[in-house]
Design a protein around this motif. Structure first.
Motif, PDB file in Angstrom:
ATOM      1  N   GLN A  72     -42.658 -42.293 -74.209  1.00 34.94           N
ATOM      2  CA  GLN A  72     -42.237 -42.978 -73.003  1.00 34.94           C
ATOM      3  C   GLN A  72     -41.573 -41.752 -72.093  1.00 34.94           C
ATOM      4  OE1 GLN A  72     -39.346 -46.002 -74.549  1.00 34.94           O
ATOM      5  NE2 GLN A  72     -41.219 -47.164 -75.380  1.00 34.94           N
ATOM      6  N   LYS A  76     -42.695 -40.921 -68.312  1.00 33.80           N
ATOM      7  CA  LYS A  76     -41.797 -41.028 -66.988  1.00 33.80           C
ATOM      8  C   LYS A  76     -41.924 -39.977 -66.319  1.00 33.80           C
ATOM      9  CE  LYS A  76     -36.716 -41.326 -66.154  1.00 33.80           C
ATOM     10  NZ  LYS A  76     -36.679 -40.043 -65.394  1.00 33.80           N
ATOM     11  N   THR A  80     -43.069 -41.430 -62.967  1.00 33.61           N
ATOM     12  CA  THR A  80     -42.026 -41.520 -61.829  1.00 33.61           C
ATOM     13  C   THR A  80     -41.765 -40.090 -61.372  1.00 33.61           C
ATOM     14  OG1 THR A  80     -41.314 -43.184 -63.558  1.00 33.61           O
ATOM     15  CG2 THR A  80     -39.869 -42.245 -61.909  1.00 33.61           C
TER      16      THR A  80
END
Length: 333
Positions: A72, A76, A80
């Motif tokens: 995760q 990210k 992101t």
């Protein structure tokens, strides 16, 4: 006995992020004592601080990180934060080393980054120059100034050898005079991993090298064994000098494309593969231990490969070459 004050307790409770970074500080102090560079220490701290911030948002500690959460975190950073895969690989290296230290000090039970890998980006195909551009580059006239003309004789020998034999610039500057066998048109090259290979030297390169050797004898410093030497100092050239001379030669030839030593290696591999289709031979000449490196390293002339296929494969569609081949069956059946 003093009565407990909730405000005081809150003030004295350490920020979770700072508490996690204490362990990082302890590890980085050890690295500093071990004389790791400041750049490395700062990069490690930045990577682990980002991971710590991520864990704090999930109310997790170092010991609670597993591969699922690590995935995760990586997602990210990729999606992101738009981080390049190469940069994430560096962060994972920092995390992996940190967790090795935590394991050694019995602060965690496993290293979640130990065997964690992400798919690498495909290596981009290198740019190459076409044969006409290389002809313009290599066949340019020498400068009018006699001193510059002498330097050009050396530079041309280097350029012809880079393109003729597909050498890395580091391999070129490492050549000694004894590595070159003009009679058999070969050069002995010491490549990566200290591995040596024999590579053919083309006719044009041989001519250029023989012309340059006349100047080398004049410039030579005592006991200098290097093939390519400085006119001013008589000593072995550096890779930076070769790179600068290549750019100067491109500028003199009026070429706008970015010409550099490694481009000539790309061109050697691409042009040779295009004409021969022999990937294994090109691999040997380049000094690659893995043929997959050669496949990425070179451009494949697909039209040429299609021609080879059409001429060689028994089920390929061949062009008719006689009257019998030109006869076509009718559709009456």
């Amino acid at each position: 006995m003093t009565e407990n004050n909730p405000a005081t307790e809150q003030c004295c409770t350490k920020n979770p992020l700072l508490a996690m970074l204490d362990a990082v500080d302890d590890w980085l102090k050890e690295l500093t004592i071990q004389r790791h560079s400041q750049h490395t220490v700062l990069a490690y701290f930045a990577a682990l601080k980002r991971l710590a911030e991520f864990l704090v948002t999930k109310n997790l500690t170092w010991s609670q990180l597993d591969k699922r959460q690590l995935s995760q975190f990586v997602a990210k950073r990729l999606e992101t934060d738009n981080l390049a895969i190469s940069s994430i690989q560096q962060e994972l290296s920092a995390i992996r080393h940190f967790y090795d230290w935590l394991l050694k000090n019995d602060n965690v039970l496993v290293n979640p980054a130990a065997h964690y890998q992400i798919k690498r980006q495909p290596r981009p195909l290198p740019a190459i120059a076409d044969i006409d551009l290389l002809t313009q580059f290599l066949d340019q006239p020498p400068p009018d100034d006699p001193k510059q003309a002498a330097l050009w004789s050396r530079d041309l020998a280097m350029l012809e050898l880079l393109y003729s034999s597909g050498l890395r610039v580091g391999e070129l500057v490492a050549l000694d005079l004894a590595d070159l066998d003009l009679s058999s048109c070969q050069v002995r090259v010491t490549g990566k991993g200290n591995k040596t290979r024999l590579v053919p030297v083309g006719r044009r390169a041989i001519v250029a090298i023989k012309d340059y050797l006349n100047h080398r004898a004049i410039w030579l410093a005592k006991n200098e064994m290097a093939l390519f030497i400085s006119q001013k100092f008589g000593s072995r050239l550096t890779t930076r000098t070769v790179q600068n001379r290549v750019k100067l030669a491109a500028s003199r030839a009026g070429i706008a494309q970015n010409i550099h030593p490694h481009l000539l290696r790309h061109c050697f591999a691409s042009h040779l593969l295009s004409e021969s289709g022999d990937l294994r031979a090109v691999q040997e000449l380049l000094g690659h231990s893995d043929i997959s490196t050669t496949q990425v390293y070179t451009h494949v002339d697909f039209a040429k490969l299609t021609q080879v296929y059409d001429n060689a494969h028994p089920r390929a569609v061949k062009k008719p070459n006689n009257a019998q081949d030109k006869l076509k069956p009718t559709d009456d059946s």
